[in-house]
Design a protein around this motif. Structure first.
Motif, PDB file in Angstrom:
ATOM      1  N   ASP A 237      -7.597   1.547   2.000  1.00 32.92           N
ATOM      2  CA  ASP A 237      -6.523   1.498   2.997  1.00 32.92           C
ATOM      3  C   ASP A 237      -5.209   1.940   2.369  1.00 32.92           C
ATOM      4  OD1 ASP A 237      -8.262   0.500   4.864  1.00 32.92           O
ATOM      5  OD2 ASP A 237      -7.771  -1.607   4.433  1.00 32.92           O
ATOM      6  N   PHE A 238      -4.596   2.942   2.966  1.00 31.55           N
ATOM      7  CA  PHE A 238      -3.242   3.353   2.579  1.00 31.55           C
ATOM      8  C   PHE A 238      -2.284   2.812   3.624  1.00 31.55           C
ATOM      9  CE2 PHE A 238      -6.031   6.021   0.212  1.00 31.55           C
ATOM     10  CZ  PHE A 238      -5.366   6.214  -0.991  1.00 31.55           C
ATOM     11  N   ALA A 239      -0.966   3.024   3.425  1.00 25.39           N
ATOM     12  CA  ALA A 239       0.018   2.452   4.338  1.00 25.39           C
ATOM     13  C   ALA A 239      -0.203   2.943   5.763  1.00 25.39           C
ATOM     14  CB  ALA A 239       1.427   2.804   3.854  1.00 25.39           C
ATOM     15  N   ASP A 240      -0.654   4.183   5.902  1.00 22.81           N
ATOM     16  CA  ASP A 240      -0.751   4.800   7.215  1.00 22.81           C
ATOM     17  C   ASP A 240      -2.179   4.909   7.758  1.00 22.81           C
ATOM     18  OD1 ASP A 240      -0.881   6.329   4.935  1.00 22.81           O
ATOM     19  OD2 ASP A 240       0.522   7.864   5.602  1.00 22.81           O
TER      20      ASP A 240
ATOM     21  N   LYS B 199       0.841  -1.203   0.000  1.00 26.10           N
ATOM     22  CA  LYS B 199       0.000   0.000   0.000  1.00 26.10           C
ATOM     23  C   LYS B 199       0.873   1.249   0.000  1.00 26.10           C
ATOM     24  CE  LYS B 199      -3.797  -2.118   2.584  1.00 26.10           C
ATOM     25  NZ  LYS B 199      -3.313  -3.507   2.388  1.00 26.10           N
ATOM     26  N   ILE B 200       0.496   2.230  -0.813  1.00 23.98           N
ATOM     27  CA  ILE B 200       1.270   3.474  -0.820  1.00 23.98           C
ATOM     28  C   ILE B 200       0.806   4.354   0.352  1.00 23.98           C
ATOM     29  CG2 ILE B 200       1.631   3.375  -3.327  1.00 23.98           C
ATOM     30  CD1 ILE B 200      -0.427   5.723  -3.538  1.00 23.98           C
ATOM     31  N   SER B 201       1.616   5.343   0.701  1.00 24.82           N
ATOM     32  CA  SER B 201       1.228   6.254   1.790  1.00 24.82           C
ATOM     33  C   SER B 201       0.254   7.296   1.243  1.00 24.82           C
ATOM     34  CB  SER B 201       2.457   6.944   2.369  1.00 24.82           C
ATOM     35  OG  SER B 201       2.991   7.851   1.415  1.00 24.82           O
ATOM     36  N   TRP B 202      -0.483   7.901   2.149  1.00 22.66           N
ATOM     37  CA  TRP B 202      -1.436   8.964   1.762  1.00 22.66           C
ATOM     38  C   TRP B 202      -0.686  10.146   1.155  1.00 22.66           C
ATOM     39  CZ3 TRP B 202      -5.961   9.776   0.146  1.00 22.66           C
ATOM     40  CH2 TRP B 202      -6.621  11.003   0.287  1.00 22.66           C
ATOM     41  N   GLN B 203       0.472  10.416   1.718  1.00 23.58           N
ATOM     42  CA  GLN B 203       1.297  11.529   1.220  1.00 23.58           C
ATOM     43  C   GLN B 203       1.725  11.275  -0.235  1.00 23.58           C
ATOM     44  OE1 GLN B 203       4.811  12.067   3.588  1.00 23.58           O
ATOM     45  NE2 GLN B 203       5.490  13.835   2.412  1.00 23.58           N
ATOM     46  N   ASP B 204       2.106  10.041  -0.523  1.00 25.44           N
ATOM     47  CA  ASP B 204       2.505   9.708  -1.904  1.00 25.44           C
ATOM     48  C   ASP B 204       1.306   9.789  -2.852  1.00 25.44           C
ATOM     49  OD1 ASP B 204       5.084   9.369  -1.151  1.00 25.44           O
ATOM     50  OD2 ASP B 204       5.117   7.176  -1.327  1.00 25.44           O
ATOM     51  N   TYR B 205       0.142   9.374  -2.343  1.00 27.11           N
ATOM     52  CA  TYR B 205      -1.079   9.474  -3.161  1.00 27.11           C
ATOM     53  C   TYR B 205      -1.321  10.932  -3.554  1.00 27.11           C
ATOM     54  CZ  TYR B 205      -5.999   9.365  -4.531  1.00 27.11           C
ATOM     55  OH  TYR B 205      -7.177   9.516  -5.232  1.00 27.11           O
TER      56      TYR B 205
ATOM     57  N   HIS C  16      -8.608   6.307   3.690  1.00 23.20           N
ATOM     58  CA  HIS C  16      -9.167   7.566   3.187  1.00 23.20           C
ATOM     59  C   HIS C  16     -10.165   7.268   2.076  1.00 23.20           C
ATOM     60  CE1 HIS C  16      -6.233  10.222   5.198  1.00 23.20           C
ATOM     61  NE2 HIS C  16      -5.383   9.222   4.992  1.00 23.20           N
TER      62      HIS C  16
END
Ligand code: NI
Length: 269
Positions: free
Chosen positions: A221-224, A137-143, A227
Motif C-alpha cells: 500500500d502506497f499513500a495513493d 506511506k510514501i506516494s507511488w510517484q516518490d517511490y 502496487h
C-alpha cells in the motif's frame, strides 16, 4: 532477548515479504533430509537517522552480537557492518545503511520528510528489526523517483525495517552440497535467480560463494494506491576455510554489491 527468540520473530515477519522462503526451506530440508541453518541475516536502514546503524547496534548487543567488520559500497552510497554472536552457531548479522545525502536533491527531500517523522527515541528494543515503517506511506510517484536513483532507497522507504534476506548456510547441509548444486536445484524448481554479476557471486579464492533469488513482487500500500513491488529474497552461501583452516566469516564487497540487486525491479522475473 535470546537469539533463538529474535530469529523466530524475524523469520515470521520475513516470510510475509518473502512468499517463496518457506517453499525453498521445505525443498532443501526434504532434499538434504536435515534442518536448515542460517549463514547470515541482513537489514537495510537510513544513515544519520534515529534508526541508523549506530542506533541499532546496541539493540543487536542485547541479542548477543558484537561488531565484526565494516564495508563501503561507494557506487550504491552504502556503508555496512557485520556482527558475530558470542555463540558461533548463531548466524552473522549484516547491517547496511544508506548515505542518503549523496543522492539527488529531490531524493534527499523525500527521505528528509521520512526521517522527520521518526521519533528520536525509536531504537529501544530488538523488536525494531521487524517493525516495518516508522513514517507515513510514501506516494507511488516518490517511490518511482527514489527508484530511479537508488533502488535501495525505494525498497527501504516502502518496506522499512525487516530482514531483507535470510541466507541458507550451505556448509551446514550434508557434505556433498555445494553452491553449483544449490543453483541447479533452484532452477529445476523454477525459482528465478538474481543474475547481476552472474548467478554465482565470488570464487573459491574469495572464500565465499553466494547466490540469491530475485525477490518476488508483493502488493504494497502506497499513500495513493497499492502496487506490486519486490519484497524480500532468499540467499545461499558457501564458505571456505582460510590458510589457518578457519572458515571465512567476512563478506566480499564485490559480491555483496551485486546481491543488493536482488530487489531490482528491472531484472526479469
Ligand atoms: Ni547477504
Amino acid at each position: 532477548m535470546q537469539a533463538t527468540v529474535f530469529f523466530k520473530n524475524l523469520w515470521d515477519d520475513y516470510v510475509k515479504l518473502a512468499p517463496q522462503a518457506e517453499a525453498i526451506q521445505h525443498l532443501f530440508s526434504t532434499t538434504y533430509a536435515c534442518p536448515i541453518q542460517n549463514d547470515h541475516v541482513a537489514f537495510r536502514t537510513f544513515a544519520r537517522s534515529p534508526i541508523s546503524i549506530e542506533k541499532l547496534q546496541p539493540l543487536l548487543a542485547m541479542v548477543g552480537y558484537q561488531p565484526y567488520d565494516e564495508y563501503h559500497f561507494a557506487e550504491k552510497k552504502l556503508f555496512a557492518k557485520s556482527y558475530a554472536h558470542t555463540d558461533p552457531e548463531q548466524p552473522l548479522v549484516f547491517l547496511s545503511e544508506l548515505n542518503w545525502w549523496d543522492l539527488h536533491d529531490d531524493c534527499q527531500d523525500i527521505i528528509g520528510r521520512i526521517l522527520q517523522k521518526i521519533p528520536d527515541d525509536t531504537a529501544q528494543h530488538p523488536d525494531i528489526f521487524w517493525s516495518g515503517t516508522h513514517w507515513p506511506k510514501i506516494s507511488w510517484q516518490d517511490y518511482l523517483l527514489l527508484e530511479s536513483s537508488s533502488e535501495y532507497a525505494a525498497w527501504l522507504s516502502a518496506h522499512g525495517l525487516h530482514a531483507n534476506h535470510f541466507t541458507v548456510s550451505i556448509n551446514a547441509l550434508p557434505k556433498l552440497a555445494n553452491i553449483t548444486e544449490i543453483v541447479k536445484l533452484l532452477h529445476d524448481n523454477n525459482f528465478a535467480l538474481n543474475v547481476a554479476g552472474g548467478e554465482i557471486k565470488g570464487t573459491k579464492a574469495d572464500l565465499l560463494m553466494q547466490a540469491s533469488t530475485l525477490a518476488p513482487e508483493i502488493v504494497v500500500d502506497f499513500a495513493d494506491a497499492s502496487h506490486p513491488i519486490p519484497g524480500c529474497y532468499y540467499e545461499f552461501a558457501e564458505r571456505l576455510p582460510d590458510n589457518q583452516g578457519n572458515l571465512f566469516r567476512g563478506f566480499v564487497p564485490a559480491s555483496a554489491n551485486k546481491i543488493f540487486e536482488s530487489t531490482d525491479r528491472n531484472q526479469k522475473r
